[in-house]
Design an enzyme around this catalytic site. Sequence first.
Site, PDB file in Angstrom:
ATOM      1  N   LEU A  11      56.914  40.901  37.584  1.00 30.96           N
ATOM      2  CA  LEU A  11      56.375  41.350  38.872  1.00 30.96           C
ATOM      3  C   LEU A  11      54.856  41.364  38.755  1.00 30.96           C
ATOM      4  CD1 LEU A  11      57.575  44.284  41.070  1.00 30.96           C
ATOM      5  CD2 LEU A  11      55.158  44.076  40.495  1.00 30.96           C
ATOM      6  N   ILE A  12      54.180  40.724  39.697  1.00 27.33           N
ATOM      7  CA  ILE A  12      52.721  40.685  39.707  1.00 27.33           C
ATOM      8  C   ILE A  12      52.235  41.231  41.042  1.00 27.33           C
ATOM      9  CG2 ILE A  12      50.659  39.250  39.429  1.00 27.33           C
ATOM     10  CD1 ILE A  12      52.383  37.165  38.024  1.00 27.33           C
ATOM     11  N   GLY A  14      49.196  41.990  43.934  1.00 27.75           N
ATOM     12  CA  GLY A  14      47.944  41.411  44.420  1.00 27.75           C
ATOM     13  C   GLY A  14      47.862  39.906  44.252  1.00 27.75           C
ATOM     14  N   SER A  16      47.969  37.458  46.733  1.00 26.69           N
ATOM     15  CA  SER A  16      47.626  36.658  47.912  1.00 26.69           C
ATOM     16  C   SER A  16      46.422  35.766  47.665  1.00 26.69           C
ATOM     17  CB  SER A  16      47.373  37.559  49.128  1.00 26.69           C
ATOM     18  OG  SER A  16      46.277  38.415  48.897  1.00 26.69           O
ATOM     19  N   SER A  17      45.639  36.071  46.624  1.00 24.66           N
ATOM     20  CA  SER A  17      44.441  35.280  46.345  1.00 24.66           C
ATOM     21  C   SER A  17      43.977  35.560  44.919  1.00 24.66           C
ATOM     22  CB  SER A  17      43.310  35.641  47.331  1.00 24.66           C
ATOM     23  OG  SER A  17      42.929  37.004  47.173  1.00 24.66           O
ATOM     24  N   GLY A  18      42.954  34.845  44.499  1.00 23.73           N
ATOM     25  CA  GLY A  18      42.253  35.138  43.262  1.00 23.73           C
ATOM     26  C   GLY A  18      43.079  35.044  42.000  1.00 23.73           C
ATOM     27  N   GLY A  20      45.373  37.001  40.858  1.00 33.45           N
ATOM     28  CA  GLY A  20      46.799  37.256  41.033  1.00 33.45           C
ATOM     29  C   GLY A  20      47.551  36.008  41.454  1.00 33.45           C
ATOM     30  N   TYR A 157      33.744  51.715  41.912  1.00 37.56           N
ATOM     31  CA  TYR A 157      34.599  50.675  41.342  1.00 37.56           C
ATOM     32  C   TYR A 157      34.666  50.816  39.818  1.00 37.56           C
ATOM     33  CZ  TYR A 157      36.301  46.012  40.114  1.00 37.56           C
ATOM     34  OH  TYR A 157      37.016  44.961  39.581  1.00 37.56           O
TER      35      TYR A 157
END
Length: 284
Positions: A11-12, A14, A16-18, A20, A157
């Site tokens: 399971l990963i 995030g 949708s982009s980048g 991940g 952050y």
Amino acid sequence: MSTPAAPKTVLITGTSSGIGLAAAVLAAQAGWQVVATMRDTAKAGPLRRAAAEAGVEDLVQVKRLDVVDPASIDTCLEELLAEHGRLDAVVNNAGAGQVGTIEQGTVEDVRATMEVNFFGVVQVTRAVLPHLRASRGRLITVTSVGGVVGQPFNEAYCAAKFAVEGFMESLAPVAATAGVAVTLVEPGAVASEFVNSIGVDLPAMLTAAGPYAPALQTYVERTVKSFSTAQTQAEAAAPITEALTTERPAFRVQTSDWARDFVATKLTDLDGSAVQAMTSAWVG
């Protein structure tokens, strides 16, 4: 004739982009059944196209999971276990950038950043650990070099990423007694559009920065330049696949030579002067 073993399931978050997205495709290419999760599955188009181009669309399954919504975590896990029967690895990747300084922002901004980048990791980790114990699996968390070296205008952050590093460093020996290997992956700058990645209006931020405007301008110019020469998303994701597949994964992995050198500055800097000299130069 023996029946071929079913692929292991990861399971990963995030995806949708980048990093991940790249990690999902690379893991599938390595033979894993990937449950690729994201907060809004309407944004799955780029992942689906990348998986199809790589010829692994049958091994990439998209599901909704919002790391700040415990109910969505539970639902995703219930569906995963019903469909695949086991969970062999989890990659905590979901997160969000936040640029600013505390005098110019609010405590609520800091709380929101901590909620996604720290408490989201905590909630997912708590939910998946029983299943990883059952499979003697792996827990991989993408942090940042900003989880080791505090950086100007990244107070919230970096605080969140520092917290994740401390959380996982403390958890790792405990999880190991139950057969779960814990790994931190620390990227530096990854090739992307810097303004989009942090989700702010930089001209407006500079206008509102008051006495910090010159320092912020210098920081932005330096950071945009560093992003333009950064490693690719696939290069940054490759150590995740290695941590999934290697026999004895390391606890802490940097994704580039630059990231290793950057983190090493902190780890050998007992009085903090080297880091302060380095990051002070970023703001003029």
